[in-house]
Design a protein around this motif. Sequence first.
Motif, mmCIF file in Angstrom:
data_model
loop_
_atom_site.group_PDB
_atom_site.id
_atom_site.type_symbol
_atom_site.label_atom_id
_atom_site.label_comp_id
_atom_site.label_asym_id
_atom_site.label_seq_id
_atom_site.Cartn_x
_atom_site.Cartn_y
_atom_site.Cartn_z
ATOM 1 N N PRO A 108 0.835 -1.199 0.000
ATOM 2 C CA PRO A 108 0.000 0.000 0.000
ATOM 3 C C PRO A 108 0.872 1.253 0.000
ATOM 4 O O PRO A 108 2.015 1.220 0.461
ATOM 5 N N GLU A 112 -2.297 5.567 1.675
ATOM 6 C CA GLU A 112 -3.269 4.534 2.039
ATOM 7 C C GLU A 112 -3.048 4.072 3.479
ATOM 8 O O GLU A 112 -4.011 3.912 4.248
ATOM 9 N N GLU A 115 -4.161 6.809 5.924
ATOM 10 C CA GLU A 115 -5.626 6.893 5.968
ATOM 11 C C GLU A 115 -6.215 5.717 6.731
ATOM 12 O O GLU A 115 -7.179 5.883 7.489
#
Length: 137
Positions: A108, A112, A115
């Motif tokens: 990722p 990402e 978050e």
Amino acid sequence: MPYDPVLVADTKAWMAKAASDLRAGAHELTASPPFTGDAVFHAQQAAEKALKGLLVWHDVPFRKTHDLTEVGQACVEIDASLAPLLRSAAELTQYVWRYRYPGEPGEPTMTEAEEALALARRVYEAILTRLPQEVTP
């Protein structure tokens, strides 16, 4: 009236594990290069453990699962105001397996991972507001 000390200890243990996963996930992002796959895994785990802490507090049994949709639904039955947040958090379920085994493409992104951890932290904090201070790690 004081709370049952066993219930307090059990719930606090779940919340402490959730807090530990949040810390571990954040720490993984400080490495060079960052361990983003591990960070998103810890995000999923933090959300899962916080939700299970709420279920433990309310004496709601749950099966061994990492499915945040399933665990979240049980939490929504306790507090319907959690529904919007837990619908969003269900996306974290994929991180319990994605990036954990060989063959998955890439890792990722940092965005990402950040978050995912932010979402897990919102879940953790939302659950803490619904529990007594005595269970805060």
